[in-house]
Design an enzyme around this catalytic site. Structure first.
Site, PDB file in Angstrom:
ATOM      1  N   TYR A 144       0.793  -1.014   0.027  1.00 56.77           N
ATOM      2  CA  TYR A 144      -0.047   0.101   0.058  1.00 56.77           C
ATOM      3  C   TYR A 144       1.004   1.308   0.138  1.00 56.77           C
ATOM      4  O   TYR A 144       2.009   1.281   0.652  1.00 56.77           O
ATOM      5  CB  TYR A 144      -0.725  -0.028   1.217  1.00 56.77           C
ATOM      6  N   ASP A 239       9.214   2.698  -0.264  1.00 56.97           N
ATOM      7  CA  ASP A 239       8.315   3.305   0.644  1.00 56.97           C
ATOM      8  C   ASP A 239       8.510   3.010   2.043  1.00 56.97           C
ATOM      9  O   ASP A 239       7.882   1.614   2.317  1.00 56.97           O
ATOM     10  CB  ASP A 239       6.662   3.140  -0.043  1.00 56.97           C
ATOM     11  N   LYS A 267       4.490   9.176   8.886  1.00 59.26           N
ATOM     12  CA  LYS A 267       4.152   8.283  10.197  1.00 59.26           C
ATOM     13  C   LYS A 267       5.189   9.027  11.401  1.00 59.26           C
ATOM     14  O   LYS A 267       5.133  10.075  11.730  1.00 59.26           O
ATOM     15  CB  LYS A 267       3.956   6.869  10.109  1.00 59.26           C
TER      16      LYS A 267
END
Ligand SMILES: *Cc1c(COP(=O)(O)O)cnc(C)c1O
Length: 433
Positions: A144, A239, A267
């Site tokens: 994702y 990523d 994050k």
């Protein structure tokens, strides 16, 4: 457990927001029931609007590596906000956070701050296309990358396929520029580069895939990917929005010893405020405006409060032995659960890397691909979920989500979690067999 206030709030929220939420998984769709409306947190413990408290292993989906309301982060925020919240000019704090990253992460030479992980990925993909003059992007089924149009695609039925969009509203023309292959499949990787190598701008991967279960990859697979991208003049984007600053300060790249061309972060880097970043090799980053011709901008990019929170958080990550101690806590949790399940013949184990862990259930092998996740395992987790909640343990509400251990989790809390997880596993497994 009394959830009446959460229930009332959720009913009201449904009149305001699609599905009652501002991000889909929060709606508890896959585990059922009412989402818990949290009102406060300190350390590893959160409290909901009804006054129930939980040991939290979601940690806001990863950012809170030091737990909730970390003193250093709060202090940095309160000091910084006295001077104002946003200027739209360069600030000293941006330099400070950038220096923390660049000086301690050997593979990041230049960086650009944005406001979310999605924005970081979207920008890195544009940069890769601008740098290479190519359009196609290679991604992996089960990874994702935020809700970026060209990456909201899933594989078709072949070994190597053009993506079909996994969301309405993504033009087929865009999905067509994305190639999708399974994780962990070296043959598929070789085939896709043999067929399309000279059209691929970048391959993007979560080197530690952690958004669809924890699909740990073999180092050799990531190495093959790195070699193939180099051979074909494509860029490699790691990523690391989840794994960055989590699996050690230099994330999965440092863990595996593989240097991609570009990174995306999010994050943890924002200390619980909305921040993302992309960075990597200087000659590539120099193509970003105003130095280069790949445009990317943001009104609140490098926001002082977000920078201050990120600085406080990363500084704490850099203290001696920080990651070792965090990993030891995670291993304690996983070993406790795994030992019990083995003894009782319950097909559940916690797999982990660094301080990320995942409920892997009803499978005899290590799961490295999205299509190997067992449906029975998912139902086991779903049955356990509310039992665990009632006994005061909070996880992200889906069997596909990973859990996080923070430095604020104390040993007694981990032992309590082991007791609850194993107890509920035993109870739930009886009803599934
Ligand atoms: C969370 C995540 C994103 C998206 O970040 P947002 O801040 O939610 O936009 C992208 N990639 C990975 C690997 C993620 O875990």
């Amino acid at each position: 457990m009394n959830q009446s206030i959460s229930r009332t709030l959720f009913e009201k929220a449904k009149t305001f927001f699609p599905g009652g939420v501002n991000s889909p998984v929060r709606a508890f769709g896959s585990v059922g029931g009412t989402p818990v409306f949290l009102r406060s947190g300190k350390g590893a413990v959160v409290e909901d609007e009804d006054g129930n408290s939980f040991i939290d292993f979601c940690c806001s989906w990863g950012p809170l590596i030091h737990g909730h309301a970390c003193d250093e982060v709060l202090q940095a925020l309160s000091e910084t906000m006295q001077n104002g919240t946003s200027f739209g000019t360069p600030t000293r704090l941006e330099n400070e956070l950038a220096a923390l990253v660049i000086n301690h992460h050997p593979m990041v030479e230049k960086i650009r701050f944005v406001s979310s992980g999605t924005e970081a990925v979207m920008s890195a993909v544009r940069l890769a296309r601008g740098f290479t003059g190519r359009d196609k992007i290679l991604k992996f089924e089960g990874c994702y990358h935020g809700h970026v149009d060209s990456l909201m695609v899933k594989a078709g039925s072949g070994l190597v396929t053009f993506g079909t969009s996994s969301s309405a509203g993504v033009p087929a023309a865009l999905a067509n520029e994305t190639l999708v292959v399974p994780l962990g499949d070296t043959a598929a990787l070789q085939e896709v580069f043999a067929s399309y190598g000279n059209q691929i701008a970048a391959a993007i991967i979560e080197p530690v895939p952690a958004n669809n279960g924890l699909l740990l990859q073999e180092k050799s697979f990531l190495q093959t990917l790195s070699v193939l991208t180099k051979e074909h003049g494509a860029l490699l984007i790691f990523d690391e929005v989840i794994s960055g600053f989590r699996i050690g300060f230099s994330g999965a790249a440092g863990y595996y010893g593989i240097a991609p061309d570009l990174f995306t972060f999010g994050k943890i880097i924002g200390g619980g405020l909305p921040v993302g970043a992309y960075g990597g090799r200087a000659p590539i980053m120099s193509c970003v405006a105003p130095e280069g011709n790949v445009y990317q901008a943001g009104t609140l990019s490098g926001n002082p409060l977000a920078m201050a929170a990120g600085i406080a958080q990363l500084k704490k990550c850099l203290t001696e032995g920080f990651y070792e101690s965090l990993e030891a806590k995670t291993k304690l949790l996983c070993a406790g659960v795994n030992h019990f399940c083995e003894e009782k013949n319950i097909p559940l184990s916690l797999v982990s890397i660094g301080s990320i862990f995942w409920f892997s259930a009803c499978s005899t092998e290590v799961i490295r691909r999205a299509d190997k996740i067992s449906e029975k395992g998912v139902s086991l987790f779903n049955r356990m979920y509310h039992l665990m909640l009632e006994r005061g343990i909070y996880f992200g509400p889906s069997a596909y989500e990973v859990g996080f251990v923070s430095s604020a989790h104390q040993e007694d809390q981990l032992h309590q979690a082991i007791e609850v997880i194993t107890g509920t596993a035993e109870q739930a497994w009886k009803t599934i067999r």
